[in-house]
Design a protein around this motif. Structure first.
Motif, short mmCIF file in Angstrom:
data_model
loop_
_atom_site.label_atom_id
_atom_site.label_comp_id
_atom_site.label_asym_id
_atom_site.label_seq_id
_atom_site.Cartn_x
_atom_site.Cartn_y
_atom_site.Cartn_z
N PRO A 1 0.88 -1.10 0.13
CA PRO A 1 -0.06 0.08 -0.21
C PRO A 1 0.73 1.07 0.13
CG PRO A 1 -0.86 -1.27 1.49
CD PRO A 1 0.45 -1.92 1.04
N ARG A 2 0.38 2.47 -0.63
CA ARG A 2 1.05 3.49 -0.68
C ARG A 2 -0.15 4.65 -0.54
NH1 ARG A 2 3.53 3.09 -6.81
NH2 ARG A 2 1.42 2.76 -7.69
N TRP A 3 0.22 5.90 -0.03
CA TRP A 3 -0.56 6.82 -0.03
C TRP A 3 -0.92 7.61 -1.37
CZ3 TRP A 3 -3.44 6.26 4.07
CH2 TRP A 3 -2.81 6.20 5.39
N GLY B 1 -20.45 22.01 14.69
CA GLY B 1 -21.60 22.09 13.86
C GLY B 1 -21.49 21.94 12.40
N SER B 2 -20.33 22.04 11.72
CA SER B 2 -19.99 21.88 10.46
C SER B 2 -20.12 20.39 10.27
CB SER B 2 -19.02 22.65 9.95
OG SER B 2 -17.64 21.82 10.68
N ASP B 3 -20.24 19.96 8.83
CA ASP B 3 -20.15 18.78 8.48
C ASP B 3 -18.68 18.47 8.00
OD1 ASP B 3 -22.90 18.71 6.55
OD2 ASP B 3 -22.68 18.37 8.59
N ALA B 4 -18.11 17.60 8.69
CA ALA B 4 -16.50 17.04 8.65
C ALA B 4 -16.18 16.03 7.80
CB ALA B 4 -15.85 16.85 10.10
N LYS B 5 -15.17 16.23 6.97
CA LYS B 5 -14.82 15.23 5.89
C LYS B 5 -13.28 15.10 5.91
CE LYS B 5 -15.06 15.81 1.32
NZ LYS B 5 -15.37 15.88 0.04
N VAL B 6 -12.81 13.81 6.33
CA VAL B 6 -11.47 13.50 6.25
C VAL B 6 -11.14 12.53 5.20
CG1 VAL B 6 -9.22 13.20 7.64
CG2 VAL B 6 -11.31 14.42 8.59
N GLU B 7 -10.44 12.82 4.12
CA GLU B 7 -10.08 11.75 3.15
C GLU B 7 -8.63 11.07 3.54
OE1 GLU B 7 -11.56 13.19 -0.95
OE2 GLU B 7 -10.02 14.80 -0.19
N CYS B 8 -8.89 9.61 3.22
CA CYS B 8 -7.77 8.81 3.58
C CYS B 8 -7.85 7.80 2.22
CB CYS B 8 -7.82 8.19 4.73
SG CYS B 8 -6.61 6.91 5.08
N LYS B 9 -6.90 8.00 1.08
CA LYS B 9 -6.71 7.14 0.24
C LYS B 9 -5.62 6.56 -0.14
CE LYS B 9 -10.72 9.32 -2.55
NZ LYS B 9 -11.12 9.76 -3.64
N PHE C 1 -1.17 -3.50 -4.87
CA PHE C 1 -1.42 -4.50 -5.40
C PHE C 1 -1.19 -5.73 -4.38
CE2 PHE C 1 -2.84 -7.05 -9.01
CZ PHE C 1 -2.39 -8.09 -8.69
N PRO C 2 -2.47 -6.43 -3.81
CA PRO C 2 -3.78 -6.30 -4.28
C PRO C 2 -4.25 -4.77 -3.76
CG PRO C 2 -3.51 -8.57 -3.47
CD PRO C 2 -2.15 -7.77 -3.55
N LYS C 3 -5.50 -4.52 -4.13
CA LYS C 3 -6.01 -3.09 -3.61
C LYS C 3 -6.11 -3.10 -2.00
CE LYS C 3 -9.73 -0.05 -4.46
NZ LYS C 3 -8.87 1.28 -4.80
N ALA D 1 -4.23 1.27 6.12
CA ALA D 1 -4.54 0.67 4.75
C ALA D 1 -3.65 -0.78 4.63
CB ALA D 1 -4.05 1.72 3.42
N ILE D 2 -4.35 -1.91 4.21
CA ILE D 2 -3.55 -3.02 4.35
C ILE D 2 -4.02 -3.82 3.17
CG2 ILE D 2 -3.28 -5.44 5.63
CD1 ILE D 2 -4.40 -3.91 8.19
N ASN D 3 -3.05 -4.56 2.54
CA ASN D 3 -3.17 -5.48 1.40
C ASN D 3 -2.57 -6.71 1.44
OD1 ASN D 3 -0.69 -4.77 0.62
ND2 ASN D 3 -1.08 -4.30 -1.50
N GLY D 4 -1.89 -7.02 2.78
CA GLY D 4 -1.31 -8.34 3.03
C GLY D 4 0.36 -8.41 2.35
N ILE D 5 0.74 -7.23 1.54
CA ILE D 5 1.98 -7.18 1.33
C ILE D 5 2.81 -5.98 2.25
CG2 ILE D 5 3.49 -6.76 -0.81
CD1 ILE D 5 1.65 -8.93 -1.25
N GLY D 6 3.79 -6.41 2.98
CA GLY D 6 4.43 -5.57 3.76
C GLY D 6 3.46 -5.47 5.10
N SER D 7 3.86 -4.35 5.82
CA SER D 7 3.29 -4.17 6.98
C SER D 7 2.07 -3.45 7.13
CB SER D 7 4.11 -3.74 8.12
OG SER D 7 4.57 -2.53 7.77
N GLY D 8 1.61 -2.75 5.77
CA GLY D 8 0.47 -1.93 5.68
C GLY D 8 0.93 -0.44 6.00
#
Length: 2031
Positions: free
Chosen positions: A715-717, A729-737, A741-743, A792-799
């Protein structure tokens, strides 16, 4: 009973054939699935179609597919489009047609609509891109130009206001001022005026003077091409500024949107005005940020004032632009959002894919262009709601098959691509259900073989014979049909089977899922036969199986051989009795060879056949693999594909998952030698995972090897989360993508407690959710604050994992909202902000509303100090800049909200330099300046300092003027006039002094120059041109800029005024000026002066320079040339100089050209003598010789004109000695002395003196005078046996000459035979008599015999022996030349002499060959005849166009090639040449028939030419191709299809126009006939068309009996009758057979009568003439040409045809010929062979008996009058007269009136070779017969030819049309010839092939009938075509054929009253000029019968004048006729 059975059998056969044909047709209509495919666009309409209502439009949409798709037009909502009568139609070929329409018929829903083209077949539908159709109605519009208000000094922009309804179609092309100034769009950006690409007029730096001009714009409508000038004139309203004014935008709009196309040039406006004049700066925002950077100006990007101009726009130019306008008062900015549009295109990959049920399918849409707003997908024309570039179908179902389309769109256009998805799957393989069996039969009957097969899909059945596919031909017919249950039944029918048809027959049932086959033998009794075997290529290692294709039955044995050895010869080979050969495991070395199959029967008959076997080796790949295990990202990998085996050449390539590897994947491949390839991956990436395959291909086949590559990516950021603070009171959104491989799987957790470390899963609640890795917290509260973990984990490396803090806080607050702060530029400054609020508080600094980032500028430093109440932020500026004068805003933000405070920073500095320094006014001593106030540095200006200097001085030597700071104008005084100054200005305020402004260069007012031009030189260039060169006056005397010079010139020594020419000044330093004075007089002195001028006036004139032009050649010869004979070898020549005005120079010398007159023609034998005086003496001349002399003057320019030749004869002198002397014993007292005359008589010999003297005694010498004509003397009374000495002298009037050699002889009783004559050479002229002497002595009298060229002479009617032994030859011809030996012999001795006879004849026919042709010229090569003896003097070249007159051209003898220029394009020409020498004009060469390049018009395609509506048809004549020769006009005719007669619409339609045929009936079939003319001929095209119905629909096609629509009606036949029994075919066939049979009978009868008539004493011609003339009637004509030819011939003749004479003049051709007679012989002081060919008048040609066709041919036209004996009675066609003059032979009472007949196709009347007159039998009258051959080479006049192989037969086929009107003439010596000159036959063969438009073969008379009555019958050319033959009597032409069409206009000057006589069609064939090509001064030598009447004789002088008037040339016949009865055909051409 037999008959019905026979008929039944035939009916059965027909039915079977029909069944097979139908079967094959159904097969063709339904080919196998593999060939079937869905629709694909071939021609897709464009996005936009704009058209004018006056032109209409056609939108073409073409598609391909199998079956052929149907084209349907739809609207944007998907509804189908129908026809709207007169406004919109859909043509049969799928075009959407908008006809031209009236403005009132405009309909929005039709003419302003979005259409699309839909193509569909059974496999799917596709839709084209959107087609925006816009019709523009021609309506009045006017352009307006409004006043433009502008502040002085600013730039103005004038706009051309175009009404919105035409704005899209009208462009500005130019601007014009009322002072005649014109401004056009261009690339010059430095001037005051500039027309912008968008059409505005940009005017820089407007001054008061600009307010007085007015301006207009000119526009052009791009659809109609109309240009117009604006209705109003615009002008500038210039306002003077009152005080300073900040920049303002007049429009008030601050944001502009602009779209421009790719590669265009455009301008972005920034129309701000201010005072002082502002500075404009352009910036472009960096995409996606608020940062901007200055626009870089270069060659492509220009800035003119505030306007930014960009050329050749690219997509990267798109973006947001900012124009910043500043002056000292303030600033303004204008934003422009630019979009550069690039054309859209799309492509789907793959375009076709076949996918099995349940398998996935992927389509990728690849697109280009800009901008792209949307991507959408459609299936079979319906949207599927997918908007991504990749369409993936996970599991394909049956309903998924079809056509898929990807559409990309923006606001302007759209583009589409299509792909097809086909279904795979399992089906039933084919099965043979029923088949034929083996059969043995005799040859002869027909064979039917049947095969039935089934399967799914339905298989197709094919047939093979011995492995070779059987195709349909005349004996083999294959057909098939499908039964109700889906089985396929196939028949093979063999008609009348042969032995060779035997063999192994195989039927093969094949579908895409399998193959089934059945084979059986067909044995046909017969000899062995082996069919040809094709070369067999087989791959090594495979098994070769081949069966010998043997036919014949029975076959005893079939063996195979190789190298004459019977197989098998090794273990691998097996041979079977049925002829099968099997070779296992084939190898190249052992098995590649030629094998022979031998088949034998029991009788021993055998057949052999060869088979060549070629063995090919497949490639062999060595296995390869990547390293074990998966690859890591970034790893280096390589693969090597080695192919050690296989035939070369090898093709090696790589694929990744079946796709070709592209270089942008980071994978490279490279060939290694011829057998290897290396694949390299420099750094493995995720996309590299897959199957890598190496493919190796050669001619033998394809091998591949595949190895997999797995790539593991941890996985990579993509987007790593960071700490966030949110307002409560606002709507908060924090993205993490993340990806990998695998996804990877992305999860969120929340820390337990307030510190990170332990995490727990998020509880699902209403306000917290995770979507695709993004954390959403709605209505965030304090309870949500804390630490969060994204993993984020895909089984390759430590995530991957990331911890963030989400805080929820209250907003901060500033206590002080705004304050001012000042600083000096360059000094440090600190700005402080204090924010109170809940910590942490983030403070950001903005500068002018833009984020301030210290990283971008190290001058800024931000420090924050945490206070108890909040945060203090300090912004430190190390050194202030002007840009720091700005509004600084600090924005404090925490999780709860934000607040801001502003500091107005003012940075003070020295002023900017003043700019826009301009000169308002100037005089010679002062200058008034103005400038724009610069930026004052935020400190008031104190003063301005004006600095000025001379341009050449440095800025250290300056003067200054001080001006107060509040003004912007000043005057500088004490300047020098006409001097260049540099002026600059600086501004000063309390801070300091500005930089100097840009220097302005001014020139003080000018005065006229005071200096003269220097270094003036005048030199002659040629005889009429002089070059004047000079340099400018001294620089100090210019008094301004020299604009140019006035160069004056005049004739020297005259009082005339100078003629001045103006020359512009050359700016290059030190460059000389020059001027060429042209069109001067030759060798004349001119005076030249020069003066310089500037705009004030002209300076002083230079000193006068005089010079002569170069010398020319004298234009007149020396006059009064005279010659005087001085002595026998000297002549004095005298002359007077040419007039001085014609000398054209200084006459240096004179040249006298002289030569003996008889050698004058030969340039090489002329002598030249130069002298400076006006007379000279010519020495060393031949004695008593006539000399010809010319004199010419010579200057430095060359030789002048030669004088007229003069002639003088040298004086006589005493002659030389006689050449030779003989003394012959005649008896015991007599000796005969003979001699030869002197070689140089040097005068006229008056007498010879013979001296005799007895030897040994002192006897006196005796003399005897002998007359000059006697060459022998008999000395008598001599003493026997006493020697005597003799010698001879010759005497002239001058005296006695030298004595000859002495000879001694002695009288004797023995008188041996001796010849007194000498060997001699005799020169005889052609047709003269020649006599060769042979005077002999001897006792007894010797016998004299002659040998001619070694052959014993025997007397004949032309050669005889005279009594004195001489040989007389009458009428010498060329063959008589040679050696003649005379032999005298008696019993004592014999003697002989040999004479050589040289015959001087006119030249023989030269060789003429074509060297080159162009469209208007011919190049011919000329070579003399090899057999010519006399030297050639030159050639006359004759040439004519096919229907023109002969023209001639003189060609010198040494000219190898000659160009004939100025000819008609694409026309036939005839060329021949004659040579001439001093004897006369020679024979003509063969006629060269050629044509210039270019062709007749070529037919266009019907759809491009014809456009049909309901009541009219439009013809687009531009669709015709002109064939290389420009079109002249068209003839248009039409008729209804069922009518016979044509209606002429127009006979003069111009080629560049369209033409509309009106008043047609709707829904009716019409025929249209178009005749296209150019100078090469014409082409006739017929078209069938049906007008549309009233509603615009089409009508059904006509049925032709075959079920297909056709325009020709046909008779329906029963289904069982064959196609060829169609009556349309059979009736003409039977009629043709009958006509041919009748023709053969008539021929046989005529031949038998001809043989019977031989008893009539040879006059059968005359006999037939009487018979035929009596039976046919006056004016009867026979039509021997193809009857349809006249239908194709246009009646608009080519422009080179002759016109009829003026009516009523009674001046026909016969009259002209009679008036053209005249003698050709007279005395003349100097004889010119070319002027008088009839030199030898004493030799008459003997009378020549005539026999019918005398002299063979003269082309069927009485105009062909050649000067032959016996051609006096010439008769014109259609001339009626009384025959007289036959009193002796014929009873006068029986004389009849005759009317001649027009010549038929070159056949003169009904009798071959006869002119149609009647003579009684036995009369040898001189009848000049004419046979009008179409293509007749010029016959040799002296050696009889047969006129191009004209068979001597009455039934000669007519010639191929090749050479019309060729009038070659016959040799007069073919006296008894029965040749018919190319078929002068009553029953001539087919007419000439139609090859040339205006074929001049016989037509019915072209004018007579048409204009006979009230125009008679209209043109038959365009009448019915159906007739097989046609006959026309007199002028009544098809009286029953009443034609409704109007008659064509009569020809020019047509004589209505005489139309039936002189309008002979035959005269089309040969014009009089064509026949008379040889009747000019080059006459036919020796064949002229001179008129004995003196009044008919013409002197040579008269002839010369006639030649100069061109009356005796080709246009005036010269007939030398005894009785003057010369008639000729009237030459008529269709006009």
């Amino acid at each position: 009973m037999n008959m019905p059975n026979e008929r039944l059998k035939w009916l059965t056969l027909y039915a079977a054939v029909a069944l097979i044909v139908c079967g094959s047709q159904s097969l063709a209509a339904n080919p196998p699935d593999a060939d079937q495919k869905g629709p694909v666009f071939l021609k897709e309409p464009t996005n936009r179609i704009d058209f004018s209502n006056s032109t209409g439009a056609e939108i073409e949409c073409k598609s391909s597919g199998n079956p052929m798709p149907e084209i349907i037009w739809i609207r944007s909502d998907g509804t189908a489009v129908g026809d709207v009568p007169g406004l919109r139609q859909i043509s049969s070929d799928g075009k959407l047609v908008f006809p031209p329409f009236r403005a009132e018929d405009y309909r929005q829903e039709v003419h302003a609509q979005v259409y699309a083209c839909l193509a569909r077949n059974q496999f799917g539908s596709i839709i084209s891109r959107d087609v925006h159709v816009r019709a523009v109605v021609s309506q009045h519009y006017e352009e307006d130009i409004h006043k433009a208000f502008v502040i002085r000094g600013n730039s103005a922009i004038l706009k051309c206001d175009i009404p919105s309804f035409v704005a899209d179609f009208v462009n500005v092309i130019s601007w014009h001022s009322d002072e005649q100034e014109n401004f056009y769009p261009g690339t010059e950006y430095d001037g005051k005026y500039l027309v912008l690409p968008s059409g505005e007029l940009h005017i820089r730096e407007v001054g008061p003077e600009d307010g007085y001009k007015s301006y207009q714009c000119r526009t052009k409508h791009r659809l109609t091409g109309e240009t117009r000038l604006s209705a109003t004139k615009g002008r500038l309203v210039i306002t003077e500024p009152i005080g300073s004014k900040a920049p303002a935008v007049p429009t008030g709009v601050m944001v502009f949107q602009q779209h421009v196309p790719l590669l265009s040039t455009f301008a972005m406006l920034c129309q701000a005005q201010a005072f002082p004049v502002p500075v404009f700066r352009w910036y472009k925002f960096i995409e996606g940020t608020t940062r901007k950077q200055a626009v870089v100006l270069n060659d492509r990007v220009k800035q003119v004032s505030g306007t930014l101009i960009i050329k050749d726009a690219v997509v990267e130019d798109s973006g947001k632009y900012l124009c910043v306008v500043n002056n000292s008062v303030g600033g303004e900015s204008v934003e422009t959002v630019l979009t550069v549009t690039a054309p859209l295109s799309a492509k789907i990959d793959p375009p076709t894919q076949t996918v099995d049920f349940g398998r996935p399918a992927v389509f990728t849409c690849q697109y280009t262009g800009n901008p792209i707003k949307t991507v959408s997908w459609m299936k079979d024309g319906k949207a599927i709601g997918h908007s991504e570039p990749v369409l993936r179908i996970e599991s394909v179902k049956k309903e998924d098959k079809g056509m898929y389309q990807c559409f990309v769109r923006n606001d302007q256009e759209s583009a589409e691509a299509s792909a097809e998805l086909k279904l795979g799957g399992r089906f039933d393989p084919p099965v043979i259900r029923q088949a034929f069996q083996e059969e043995t039969m005799e040859p002869g009957p027909s064979v039917f073989l049947k095969c039935v097969a089934g399967g799914n899909p339905t298989p197709e059945i094919s047939w093979e014979l011995d492995g070779k596919k059987i195709a349909n031909n005349d004996r083999y017919q294959v057909g098939q049909y499908v039964t109700v249950n889906g089985d396929v039944v196939s028949y093979l029918n063999i008609t009348s089977v042969h032995a060779n048809d035997g063999g192994l027959y195989k039927c093969i049932a094949k579908s895409k899922v399998g193959v089934a086959e059945h084979s059986a033998k067909l044995n046909v009794y017969g000899l062995p036969y082996i069919r040809q075997m094709e070369k067999k290529a087989i791959v090594a290692g495979e098994t070769l199986i081949v069966t010998c294709p043997v036919a014949g039955y029975p076959i005893d044995s079939i063996v195979w051989e190789r190298d004459n050895r019977a197989l098998p010869i090794n273990r691998k080979q097996k041979v079977f009795p049925n002829g099968t050969l099997i070779i296992e495991n084939v190898e190249r070395n052992s098995d590649q060879a030629t094998y022979t199959c031998v088949a034998k029967n029991q009788e021993g008959y055998s057949a052999r056949g060869s088979l060549e076997v070629q063995v090919m080796v497949l490639p062999r790949i060595i296995p390869f693999a990547f390293e074990e295990g998966p690859a890591q990202v970034g790893q280096y990998l390589t693969l090597h594909c080695s192919v050690p085996g296989g035939d070369l050449p090898l093709n090696i390539d790589w694929t990744l998952d079946g796709q070709q590897i592209s270089e942008d994947l980071g994978i490279t491949t490279a060939r290694v030698g011829r057998r290897g390839s290396v694949l390299t991956i420099e750094a493995v990436e995720a996309p590299h995972a897959g199957n890598f395959t190496c493919h190796a291909r050669n001619l033998a086949g394809h091998q591949q090897f595949t190895t997999p590559l797995n790539v593991y990516v941890p996985p990579r950021w993509i987007l790593e989360p960071t700490d966030k603070a949110f307002a409560q009171g606002s709507d908060a959104k924090v993205e993490c993508k993340a990806d990998g491989f695998p996804k990877p799987q992305v999860t969120w957790k929340k820390a337990v407690g307030d510190t990170p470390g332990e995490y727990k899963d998020l509880k699902k609640s209403d306000n917290i959710r995770v979507e695709e890795g993004t954390l959403h917290v709605d209505n965030i509260q304090k309870t949500n604050e804390g630490y969060y973990l994204c993993e984020a984990i895909n089984g390759i490396g430590s995530g991957l994992s990331a911890v963030i803090m989400i805080s929820v806080q209250a907003p901060p607050e500033f206590t002080e909202k705004l304050r001012n702060q000042t600083a000096r530029r360059g000094e440090p400054a600190v700005l402080q902000c204090e924010a109170k609020g809940e910590k942490p508080i983030g403070i950001l600094w903005n500068m002018n509303n833009m984020r301030l980032d210290p990283k971008n500028d190290n001058r800024y430093t931000i420090r924050e100090e945490i206070l108890s109440t909040g945060v203090m932020s300090s912004l430190s500026i190390k050194r202030t800049e002007r840009s720091d004068s700005a509004l600084f805003t600090c924005v404090a933000t925490n999780a709860f909200g934000s607040d801001d405070a502003s500091i107005n920073m003012i940075v003070q500095e020295v002023p900017e330099m003043p700019y826009a320094l301009k000169v308002l006014d100037k005089s010679g001593r002062s200058v008034q300046l103005s400038w724009a106030q610069p930026y004052d540095g935020n400190s008031p200006l104190d003063r301005y300092i004006i600095e000025f200097k001379r341009s050449r001085a440095s800025w250290t030597e300056i003067d200054r003027v001080i001006v107060p700071g509040h003004t912007t104008e000043a005057q500088v005084q004490k300047l020098s006039p006409a001097t260049t100054y540099n002026i600059r200005i600086v501004a000063e305020n309390a801070i300091g002094t500005s930089q100097s402004s840009e220097a302005v260069t001014i020139i003080t007012a000018e005065e006229a120059p005071s200096g003269k031009p220097q270094n003036i030189k005048v030199e002659p260039v040629n005889q009429t041109t002089m070059r004047v060169t000079w340099k400018p006056p001294p620089r100090t005397e210019w008094n301004g800029e020299i604009l140019g010079y006035y160069v004056g010139y005049k004739l020297s020594n005259t009082n005339s005024s100078y003629v001045f020419e103006t020359i512009n000044f050359i700016t290059e330093e030190g460059k000389e000026h020059n001027l060429e004075l042209q069109n001067l007089r030759v060798y004349t002195q001119y005076s030249v002066v020069i003066q310089a001028f500037n705009k004030i006036g002209a300076g002083p004139l230079s000193e006068e320079e005089k010079q002569f032009t170069a010398e020319g050649t004298p234009s007149q010869p020396p006059s009064d040339t005279a010659c005087t004979t001085l002595t026998s070898q000297t002549i004095r020549v005298g002359w007077v100089s040419p007039p001085l005005e014609s000398a054209n120079g200084v006459i240096k010398t004179y040249k006298v050209v002289y030569a003996p007159s008889d050698e004058w023609y030969d340039e090489t034998k002329r002598h030249y003598k130069k002298t400076a005086s006006s007379d000279t003496v010519l020495h060393g001349l031949k004695k008593y010789t006539n000399y010809t002399m010319q004199v010419l003057a010579t200057t430095a320019g060359g030789d002048g004109v030669r004088s007229v030749p003069i002639h003088c004869q040298t004086e006589p002198d005493v002659p030389e000695a006689p050449t030779d002397v003989k003394a012959l014993v005649m008896g015991n007292a007599a000796i005969l002395v003979s001699w030869r005359p002197p070689a140089q008589p040097n005068g006229i010999i008056t007498q010879y003196t013979v001296y005799s003297k007895a030897e040994g005694a002192e006897t006196e010498t005796k003399t005897q005078k002998v007359p000059h004509y006697q060459m022998s003397f008999e000395a008598t009374e001599l003493e026997k046996n006493k020697p005597y000495e003799f010698w001879v002298t010759a005497s002239t009037t001058i005296g006695e000459g030298q004595q000859s050699k002495s000879i001694v002889a002695m009288p004797s009783d023995q008188v041996p035979a001796k010849i007194a004559s000498f060997d001699d050479t005799f020169t005889a002229t052609f047709k003269e008599d020649a006599k060769m002497p042979c005077l002999a002595v001897g006792a007894p009298q010797p016998e004299i015999t002659w040998k001619i060229k070694g052959v014993e002479f025997s007397a004949n009617d032309r050669m005889r022996l005279l009594p004195d032994g001489s040989l007389l030859i009458k009428s010498v011809n060329r063959q008589d030349a040679g050696d003649y030996s005379c032999h005298a012999e008696n019993s004592i001795a014999k003697d002989s002499i040999t004479h050589k006879l040289i015959v001087l004849a006119p030249p023989q026919s030269p060789h003429v060959t074509l060297s080159a042709t162009t469209t208007d010229a011919l190049t011919v090569k000329l070579k003399p005849h090899e057999g010519d003896t006399a030297p050639l003097h030159g050639y006359t070249l004759h040439y004519k166009p096919e229907f023109g007159e002969w023209e001639t051209s003189e060609v010198s003898v040494d000219s190898q090639k000659h160009n004939i220029e100025g000819l008609f394009c694409g026309s036939r020409y005839q060329v021949y040449a004659t040579g001439f020498n001093n004897i006369g004009a020679g024979e003509a060469s063969d006629i060269l028939n050629t044509r210039t390049k270019g062709q007749k018009p070529k037919l266009p395609e019907k759809p491009r030419f014809i456009e049909v509506s309901s009541n009219s048809v439009s013809l687009h004549f531009k669709a015709w191709k002109d064939g290389g020769c420009p079109m002249s006009h068209f003839v248009v005719e039409s008729k209804k299809r069922d009518q016979i007669e044509w209606n002429q619409i127009s006979n003069n339609v111009k080629p560049d126009n369209n033409y509309v045929v009106l008043d047609l009936e709707p829904a009716t079939w019409y025929n249209l006939r178009i005749t296209a003319h150019n100078s090469a001929g014409f082409t006739v095209a017929e078209y069938d068309f049906a007008t549309l119905t009233v509603t615009g629909g089409t009508i059904a096609p006509l049925d032709d009996g075959t079920g297909h629509g056709n325009v020709h009606t046909r008779i329906r036949l029963p289904a069982w009758m064959p196609e060829w029994l169609d009556l349309n075919f059979m009736v003409p066939l039977i009629a043709t057979v009958v006509v041919v049979a009748v023709g053969i009978c008539v021929v046989c009868v005529a031949l038998s009568r001809r043989r019977a008539d031989d008893l009539r004493g040879g006059q059968k011609d005359v006999y037939y003439d009487v018979v035929y003339n009596q039976t046919m009637g006056p004016g009867a004509t026979l039509d021997k040409r193809r009857p349809d030819l006249r239908d194709e011939l246009g009646y608009i003749a080519p422009p080179n045809r002759k016109l009829p004479p003026v009516p009523g003049s009674n001046y026909n051709t016969c009259d002209r010929i009679k008036r053209g007679r005249g003698g050709l012989r007279s005395n003349h002081s100097t004889w010119d062979p070319r002027r008088n060919p009839n030199l030898y008048e004493e030799l008459k040609a003997p009378p020549v008996p005539m026999h019918g066709n005398h002299y063979g041919h003269a082309h069927g036209n009485a105009e062909c009058h050649y000067r032959h004996p016996g051609m006096e009675d010439e008769i014109c066609p259609y001339a009626t007269f009384h025959l007289l003059g036959f009193r002796e032979e014929m009873d006068p009472t029986k004389a009849m009136n005759f009317q001649t007949f027009p010549h038929q196709n070159g056949h003169a009347g009904p009798v071959p070779g006869h002119a149609g007159t009647m003579l009684p039998p036995g009369h040898p009258g001189h009848v000049h017969s004419r046979s009008g051959s179409q293509s007749m080479p010029r016959a040799n006049r002296y050696q009889r030819k047969n006129s191009q192989g004209g068979q001597s037969s009455i039934y000669t086929p007519a010639p191929e049309y090749d050479d019309p009107a060729n009038c070659a003439e016959e040799d007069q010596y073919r006296r008894y010839t029965r040749v018919n000159s190319q078929g002068g036959s009553l029953y001539s063969g087919p007419g000439p092939e139609y090859d040339d438009p205006a074929n001049c073969a016989p037509e019915e008379d072209q004018y007579g009938s048409q204009y006979g009555g009230p125009y008679g019958q209209p043109y038959d050319h365009y009448g019915s075509r159906g007739s097989m033959g046609r006959r026309s009597i007199g002028s009544a032409r098809n009286p029953g054929n009443g034609s409704p069409e109007p008659p064509p206009p009569p020809p020019r000057n047509h004589d209505m009253s005489n139309s039936s006589f002189n309008d002979s069609k035959e005269s089309n064939e040969i014009s009089e000029a064509e026949c008379d090509r040889d009747h000019g001064p080059r006459g036919n030598y020796g064949a002229v019968k001179r008129s004995p009447q003196p009044k008919d004789q013409r002197t040579t002088e008269e002839m010369r004048k006639l030649i100069e008037r061109n009356e005796t040339g080709p246009k005036q016949l010269q007939l030398q006729q005894t009785n003057g009865a010369g008639f000729t055909a009237y030459d008529t051409m269709a006009v």
